[in-house]
Design a protein around this motif. Sequence first.
Motif, PDB file in Angstrom:
ATOM      1  N   GLY A 154       6.482  -0.918  -8.562  1.00 45.81           N
ATOM      2  CA  GLY A 154       5.590  -1.780  -9.321  1.00 45.81           C
ATOM      3  C   GLY A 154       4.138  -1.466  -9.048  1.00 45.81           C
ATOM      4  N   ARG A 155       3.273  -2.296  -9.624  1.00 44.67           N
ATOM      5  CA  ARG A 155       1.830  -2.096  -9.516  1.00 44.67           C
ATOM      6  C   ARG A 155       1.163  -3.460  -9.443  1.00 44.67           C
ATOM      7  N   PHE A 156       0.163  -3.554  -8.562  1.00 44.84           N
ATOM      8  CA  PHE A 156      -0.682  -4.742  -8.488  1.00 44.84           C
ATOM      9  C   PHE A 156      -2.125  -4.272  -8.579  1.00 44.84           C
ATOM     10  N   TYR A 157      -2.922  -4.967  -9.400  1.00 44.53           N
ATOM     11  CA  TYR A 157      -4.317  -4.588  -9.623  1.00 44.53           C
ATOM     12  C   TYR A 157      -5.163  -5.850  -9.605  1.00 44.53           C
ATOM     13  N   VAL A 158      -6.287  -5.803  -8.899  1.00 40.99           N
ATOM     14  CA  VAL A 158      -7.226  -6.926  -8.912  1.00 40.99           C
ATOM     15  C   VAL A 158      -8.647  -6.366  -8.950  1.00 40.99           C
ATOM     16  N   GLN A 159      -9.474  -6.968  -9.795  1.00 38.18           N
ATOM     17  CA  GLN A 159     -10.896  -6.627  -9.868  1.00 38.18           C
ATOM     18  C   GLN A 159     -11.655  -7.900  -9.524  1.00 38.18           C
ATOM     19  N   TYR A 160     -12.594  -7.797  -8.574  1.00 38.67           N
ATOM     20  CA  TYR A 160     -13.297  -8.990  -8.125  1.00 38.67           C
ATOM     21  C   TYR A 160     -14.706  -8.656  -7.655  1.00 38.67           C
ATOM     22  N   GLU A 161     -15.539  -9.678  -7.659  1.00 36.92           N
ATOM     23  CA  GLU A 161     -16.871  -9.571  -7.072  1.00 36.92           C
ATOM     24  C   GLU A 161     -16.792 -10.207  -5.694  1.00 36.92           C
ATOM     25  N   LEU A 162     -17.353  -9.533  -4.703  1.00 34.01           N
ATOM     26  CA  LEU A 162     -17.354 -10.040  -3.332  1.00 34.01           C
ATOM     27  C   LEU A 162     -18.743 -10.581  -3.000  1.00 34.01           C
ATOM     28  N   LEU A 163     -18.765 -11.818  -2.521  1.00 31.48           N
ATOM     29  CA  LEU A 163     -20.022 -12.458  -2.145  1.00 31.48           C
ATOM     30  C   LEU A 163     -20.003 -12.801  -0.657  1.00 31.48           C
ATOM     31  N   VAL A 164     -21.116 -12.516  -0.004  1.00 28.33           N
ATOM     32  CA  VAL A 164     -21.310 -12.871   1.398  1.00 28.33           C
ATOM     33  C   VAL A 164     -22.623 -13.647   1.454  1.00 28.33           C
ATOM     34  N   GLY A 165     -22.556 -14.886   1.943  1.00 29.56           N
ATOM     35  CA  GLY A 165     -23.774 -15.697   2.002  1.00 29.56           C
ATOM     36  C   GLY A 165     -24.399 -15.897   0.639  1.00 29.56           C
ATOM     37  N   GLU A 166     -23.585 -16.104  -0.383  1.00 25.75           N
ATOM     38  CA  GLU A 166     -24.021 -16.314  -1.765  1.00 25.75           C
ATOM     39  C   GLU A 166     -24.680 -15.087  -2.404  1.00 25.75           C
ATOM     40  N   GLN A 167     -24.644 -13.950  -1.735  1.00 34.42           N
ATOM     41  CA  GLN A 167     -25.191 -12.701  -2.275  1.00 34.42           C
ATOM     42  C   GLN A 167     -24.038 -11.761  -2.624  1.00 34.42           C
ATOM     43  N   SER A 168     -24.109 -11.181  -3.810  1.00 29.07           N
ATOM     44  CA  SER A 168     -23.097 -10.213  -4.212  1.00 29.07           C
ATOM     45  C   SER A 168     -23.267  -8.932  -3.401  1.00 29.07           C
ATOM     46  N   VAL A 169     -22.172  -8.437  -2.846  1.00 22.14           N
ATOM     47  CA  VAL A 169     -22.206  -7.158  -2.135  1.00 22.14           C
ATOM     48  C   VAL A 169     -21.509  -6.065  -2.941  1.00 22.14           C
ATOM     49  N   GLY A 170     -21.044  -6.419  -4.143  1.00 24.21           N
ATOM     50  CA  GLY A 170     -20.469  -5.416  -5.016  1.00 24.21           C
ATOM     51  C   GLY A 170     -19.263  -5.893  -5.777  1.00 24.21           C
ATOM     52  N   ASP A 171     -18.865  -5.048  -6.728  1.00 14.86           N
ATOM     53  CA  ASP A 171     -17.643  -5.262  -7.490  1.00 14.86           C
ATOM     54  C   ASP A 171     -16.576  -4.334  -6.923  1.00 14.86           C
ATOM     55  N   TYR A 172     -15.382  -4.860  -6.749  1.00 18.69           N
ATOM     56  CA  TYR A 172     -14.287  -4.132  -6.128  1.00 18.69           C
ATOM     57  C   TYR A 172     -13.093  -4.096  -7.082  1.00 18.69           C
ATOM     58  N   CYS A 173     -12.412  -2.968  -7.105  1.00 17.23           N
ATOM     59  CA  CYS A 173     -11.136  -2.830  -7.795  1.00 17.23           C
ATOM     60  C   CYS A 173     -10.125  -2.359  -6.758  1.00 17.23           C
ATOM     61  N   LEU A 174      -9.042  -3.071  -6.643  1.00 16.55           N
ATOM     62  CA  LEU A 174      -7.977  -2.713  -5.714  1.00 16.55           C
ATOM     63  C   LEU A 174      -6.708  -2.511  -6.524  1.00 16.55           C
ATOM     64  N   GLU A 175      -6.123  -1.322  -6.399  1.00 17.42           N
ATOM     65  CA  GLU A 175      -4.891  -1.008  -7.109  1.00 17.42           C
ATOM     66  C   GLU A 175      -3.852  -0.547  -6.100  1.00 17.42           C
ATOM     67  N   LEU A 176      -2.698  -1.191  -6.112  1.00 17.14           N
ATOM     68  CA  LEU A 176      -1.588  -0.801  -5.257  1.00 17.14           C
ATOM     69  C   LEU A 176      -0.411  -0.413  -6.136  1.00 17.14           C
ATOM     70  N   ASN A 177       0.047   0.814  -5.945  1.00 17.04           N
ATOM     71  CA  ASN A 177       1.259   1.289  -6.616  1.00 17.04           C
ATOM     72  C   ASN A 177       2.296   1.476  -5.529  1.00 17.04           C
ATOM     73  N   TYR A 178       3.456   0.895  -5.710  1.00 21.46           N
ATOM     74  CA  TYR A 178       4.484   1.014  -4.686  1.00 21.46           C
ATOM     75  C   TYR A 178       5.783   1.519  -5.300  1.00 21.46           C
ATOM     76  N   THR A 179       6.449   2.365  -4.507  1.00 24.47           N
ATOM     77  CA  THR A 179       7.690   2.986  -4.948  1.00 24.47           C
ATOM     78  C   THR A 179       8.708   2.917  -3.807  1.00 24.47           C
ATOM     79  N   GLU A 180       9.931   3.187  -4.134  1.00 20.83           N
ATOM     80  CA  GLU A 180      11.019   3.130  -3.169  1.00 20.83           C
ATOM     81  C   GLU A 180      10.733   4.012  -1.955  1.00 20.83           C
ATOM     82  N   GLY A 181      10.921   3.444  -0.769  1.00 24.68           N
ATOM     83  CA  GLY A 181      10.716   4.175   0.481  1.00 24.68           C
ATOM     84  C   GLY A 181      12.020   4.554   1.136  1.00 24.68           C
ATOM     85  N   ASN A 182      11.924   5.051   2.360  1.00 20.96           N
ATOM     86  CA  ASN A 182      13.115   5.484   3.110  1.00 20.96           C
ATOM     87  C   ASN A 182      13.739   4.327   3.848  1.00 20.96           C
TER      88      ASN A 182
END
Length: 145
Positions: free
Chosen positions: A117-145
Amino acid sequence: MSDVLTAPVKIKIITTITQQDTAPEKFELWSEGTIMQKNDQIYLRYEEVQEDQHRNTTLRFGQKDAVIIRNGDIKMRMPFVLGQARKGHYNSNYGQISIVTLTKEMKFEPSKSIQNGRFYVQYELLVGEQSVGDYCLELNYTEGN
């Protein structure tokens, strides 16, 4: 009581960070871990090793929300709910920092098998009410051993 399925998986993690006035930075990490399904939630557990730092990571997600929990050299909790700002925290050697995630997009694309499967999230990260950037996290997972 519901059935709980657990299986080994291989995970490809792609993180893209875009900060103001800079070109996007892309990081790719491969790991092995386990996947567990409980009710309508998926739990991915794996270890991240970067620059001699070890983090045990759990990503819990479903169709409506998600949370990343890291333990180890860095401790962190980042919640995600589509269209909402959620408070979390980041602990390092310098103490605890409050963070906020503003989730702009989130997709969970399961396959017929729990191990793919696949999980994807796009978000803005704020520290102390200040934006430190936009982030995209994508995880693709497949059958393991």
